[in-house]
Motif scaffolding. Sequence first.
Motif, mmCIF file in Angstrom:
data_model
loop_
_atom_site.group_PDB
_atom_site.id
_atom_site.type_symbol
_atom_site.label_atom_id
_atom_site.label_comp_id
_atom_site.label_asym_id
_atom_site.label_seq_id
_atom_site.Cartn_x
_atom_site.Cartn_y
_atom_site.Cartn_z
ATOM 1 N N LEU A 1 -5.269 4.772 9.758
ATOM 2 C CA LEU A 1 -6.590 4.268 10.283
ATOM 3 C C LEU A 1 -6.924 2.908 9.922
ATOM 4 O O LEU A 1 -7.699 1.949 10.548
ATOM 5 C CB LEU A 1 -8.034 5.026 9.653
ATOM 6 C CG LEU A 1 -7.783 6.518 10.502
ATOM 7 C CD1 LEU A 1 -8.997 7.487 9.693
ATOM 8 C CD2 LEU A 1 -8.116 6.638 11.765
ATOM 9 N N LEU A 2 -6.598 2.488 8.892
ATOM 10 C CA LEU A 2 -6.629 1.044 8.550
ATOM 11 C C LEU A 2 -5.639 -0.005 8.878
ATOM 12 O O LEU A 2 -5.834 -0.997 8.660
ATOM 13 C CB LEU A 2 -6.826 0.930 6.821
ATOM 14 C CG LEU A 2 -7.946 2.015 6.230
ATOM 15 C CD1 LEU A 2 -7.949 1.760 4.742
ATOM 16 C CD2 LEU A 2 -9.336 1.081 6.925
ATOM 17 N N ILE B 1 -4.975 12.847 2.799
ATOM 18 C CA ILE B 1 -5.999 11.955 3.236
ATOM 19 C C ILE B 1 -5.201 10.493 3.077
ATOM 20 O O ILE B 1 -5.609 9.708 3.793
ATOM 21 C CB ILE B 1 -6.993 12.363 2.127
ATOM 22 C CG1 ILE B 1 -7.788 13.433 2.638
ATOM 23 C CG2 ILE B 1 -7.958 11.130 2.181
ATOM 24 C CD1 ILE B 1 -8.685 14.021 1.710
ATOM 25 N N LEU B 2 -4.754 10.153 1.981
ATOM 26 C CA LEU B 2 -4.079 8.905 2.004
ATOM 27 C C LEU B 2 -3.355 8.276 3.208
ATOM 28 O O LEU B 2 -3.414 7.395 3.612
ATOM 29 C CB LEU B 2 -3.152 8.948 0.674
ATOM 30 C CG LEU B 2 -3.867 8.568 -0.662
ATOM 31 C CD1 LEU B 2 -3.012 8.602 -1.698
ATOM 32 C CD2 LEU B 2 -4.770 7.267 -0.872
ATOM 33 N N ASN B 3 -2.586 9.182 3.693
ATOM 34 C CA ASN B 3 -1.718 9.074 4.775
ATOM 35 C C ASN B 3 -2.631 8.786 5.957
ATOM 36 O O ASN B 3 -2.306 7.733 6.771
ATOM 37 C CB ASN B 3 -0.739 10.275 5.046
ATOM 38 C CG ASN B 3 0.189 9.935 6.378
ATOM 39 O OD1 ASN B 3 0.715 8.684 6.373
ATOM 40 N ND2 ASN B 3 0.898 11.039 6.835
ATOM 41 N N ILE B 4 -3.810 9.489 6.192
ATOM 42 C CA ILE B 4 -4.754 9.241 7.578
ATOM 43 C C ILE B 4 -5.244 7.987 7.110
ATOM 44 O O ILE B 4 -5.621 7.298 8.241
ATOM 45 C CB ILE B 4 -5.564 10.506 7.389
ATOM 46 C CG1 ILE B 4 -4.819 11.691 7.993
ATOM 47 C CG2 ILE B 4 -6.786 10.175 8.520
ATOM 48 C CD1 ILE B 4 -5.540 13.083 7.898
ATOM 49 N N ALA B 5 -5.648 7.670 5.661
ATOM 50 C CA ALA B 5 -6.462 6.312 5.721
ATOM 51 C C ALA B 5 -5.458 5.278 5.985
ATOM 52 O O ALA B 5 -5.903 4.139 6.763
ATOM 53 C CB ALA B 5 -6.901 6.452 4.359
ATOM 54 N N GLU B 6 -3.997 5.383 5.762
ATOM 55 C CA GLU B 6 -3.172 4.131 5.994
ATOM 56 C C GLU B 6 -3.071 4.227 7.383
ATOM 57 O O GLU B 6 -3.090 2.825 7.976
ATOM 58 C CB GLU B 6 -1.835 4.743 5.305
ATOM 59 C CG GLU B 6 -0.935 3.530 5.667
ATOM 60 C CD GLU B 6 0.637 3.967 5.670
ATOM 61 O OE1 GLU B 6 1.573 3.150 5.637
ATOM 62 O OE2 GLU B 6 0.776 5.237 5.341
ATOM 63 N N GLY C 1 0.796 -1.308 -0.238
ATOM 64 C CA GLY C 1 -0.091 -0.134 -0.123
ATOM 65 C C GLY C 1 0.948 1.368 -0.054
ATOM 66 O O GLY C 1 2.064 1.118 -0.476
#
Length: 86
Positions: free
Chosen positions: A84-85, A77-82, A28
Amino acid sequence: MDKKQLLYGGLFAVGLVFAASYSIDNRGFHSGIFGIVGCVLMLAAYIGFNQEKLKAHDHHTRVILGWLSGILTVLVILNIAEVLLA
């Protein structure tokens, strides 16, 4: 060479090195705080280099600034999603 040009050029160079910490592999998207800071520094350097054009409401410069800001937002946003997931 003007001191402002040296300052913004150095800011861009440091931002570019920091932004290089972004990587995409088979697991990812991976980033750290340095990647975000690097993108912000490069955005600040762009703004600094084009202050006069931005003050004069140059449409082309504003469009490029909008695109760069949008890309930075997507990266954050991608960094935050990473995080969180994970």
